[in-house]
Design a protein around this motif. Structure first.
Motif: not given
Ligand SMILES: Cc1cc2nc3c(=O)[nH]c(=O)nc-3n(C[C@H](O)[C@H](O)[C@H](O)COP(=O)(O)OP(=O)(O)OC[C@H]3O[C@@H](n4cnc5c(N)ncnc54)[C@H](O)[C@@H]3O)c2cc1C
Length: 386
Positions: A211-222
């Motif tokens: 899992i890519d936490a950085t990409a997930r953070r961006e998705a969550v903020w969107r």
């Protein structure tokens, strides 16, 4: 020392707390490698996951509770009446550390070796005990494969507690599957912790544990932007939980005594959700009752419970096989969409791991969410031992 528990996470600590409540003379010590109990987690559960004794065990811990929750799928949305609870590991530590006697809790202390008569610490010290319980968490199943007797898929997630002013949400959305279905079944989970704070988690039922936490953070903020403007991130958690498809319990936990295992280390988790809190509570209460009755539950007692749990979870492993092997990854959400149309009491029993035969039949009726031939082929290819 009567009982020494290695691992001050959910299962180990609940076991110690339950025992010290009903058998205060029974000396239980918890040894935890971290500076705090519980690691960096947020645990959530439904009201219906626990009976009154289970709720009583967790009484006093600070938690959030909502009267219901919601589900959102491409084809329909649903408001459920079942109450939902969530507790952070910060609250867990503050509560549990205050209840355990200071001389029975060793924090910041790593166990390097366990045996039936005690443990050896990283600094070389030895602590003897009548019985040792290995509650070191998911290490026993992390990266599980045939060698440990189980074939798994993964539920992986990255969750972020963030400030979103005036978001207006009053109940958790425990599944919003109206998001891009990449990397397996994907949904977003949102808890309205306070009027201006949300916990949002991006979750996947995937064949890969990466899992890519950085990409997930961006998705969550969107995703959060639909509720307001996200600003500060307060905390985050990243998790990868095994979703068991099949296996041999005798390989995972061979017969013949050895060391008792509790929590994830002992395979005590729901095979479809990966969650372990209800089982950790039930096991803690059962262990404490045995001790209070003058019994001495040993490794065989724990293994028998594990074997019973493995048998009880057979149906869930079959569902997982259909989910991972019969459903096309991007179409896996249909399995859940189909399931969540069922009556709420059945859904409650699903989460609690207490489905009846009638429930099991009911899930299989109606228009199947995966092609029947692929489902049969997938089931026949698995070598599951009940
Ligand atoms: C991020 C995340 C979120 C989750 N959310 C939920 C949820 O909402 N609801 C739910 O029911 N389940 C949830 N789970 C699944 C499961 O309930 C948790 O993993 C739960 O914490 C497992 O409890 P445990 O006691 O078995 O392991 P853990 O809570 O992981 O505890 C194991 C402890 O052992 C310690 N330890 C390990 N090795 C040593 C050593 N050598 N010496 C001393 N100490 C050691 C660790 O530091 C740790 O504190 C979640 C899991 C994760 C990872």
């Amino acid at each position: 020392m009567d009982t020494l528990i290695v691992g001050g996470g959910l299962a180990g600590v609940l076991c110690a707390l339950a025992t010290s409540r009903v058998a205060p003379d029974h000396v239980v010590m918890v040894v935890e490698q971290g500076k705090r109990l519980g690691g960096n987690h947020r645990w959530s559960w439904f009201d219906s996951d626990l009976d009154i004794h289970g709720h009583a065990l967790l009484h006093g811990a600070e938690k959030s509770r909502w009267d219901g929750h919601e589900l959102r799928f491409p084809a329909f949305g649903r408001a459920m009446q079942t109450g939902y609870n969530s507790m952070s590991s910060v609250a867990f530590h503050d509560w549990a550390a205050g209840l355990l006697q200071p001389d029975r809790l060793l924090l910041d202390t790593t166990v390097t070796q366990l045996d039936e008569g005690g443990v050896t610490l990283a600094d070389g010290r030895r602590i003897e005990a009548e019985r040792v319980i290995d509650a070191r968490g998911p290490h026993a199943i992390a990266g599980a494969g045939a060698a440990q007797g189980v074939q798994v898929g993964w539920q992986k997630f990255a969750g972020f507690e963030i400030a979103v002013s005036s978001h207006g949400l009053v109940r958790p959305i425990i599944m919003d599957a109206r998001v891009n279905q990449a990397d397996g079944y994907r949904f977003i989970y949102t808890l309205p912790l306070t009027a201006d704070r949300l916990f949002i988690e991006d979750t996947f039922y995937s064949s890969s544990p990466v899992i890519d936490a950085t990409a997930r953070r961006e998705a969550v903020w969107r995703y959060a932007a639909q509720f307001g403007t996200p600003t500060t991130e307060y905390s985050r958690e990243v998790g990868v939980l095994p979703i068991v498809q099949s296996g041999n319990p005798d390989l995972f936990w061979p017969a013949g005594g050895g060391i008792a295992r509790a929590g994830m280390a002992g395979g005590f988790f729901h095979h479809t959700t990966g969650y372990s809190l209800p089982l950790a509570v039930r096991n803690a209460l059962a262990f404490a009752d045995e001790v209070a009755a003058g019994q001495a539950p040993d490794a065989n007692w724990w293994r028998d419970r594990f074997l019973q749990h493995w048998r009880d979870q057979r149906y869930f492993r079959m569902l997982n096989t259909m989910l991972f092997r019969a459903a096309v990854p991007d179409e896996r959400y249909r399995v859940f969409e189909h399931f969540y149309r069922l009556p709420e009491p059945l859904v409650q029993r699903f989460y609690a791991g207490q489905m009846t035969w009638a429930d099991q039949l009911r899930v299989m009726t109606g228009r199947p969410p995966v092609p029947v031939t692929r489902a049969i082929r997938a089931l026949l290819s698995e070598k599951d031992h009940a």
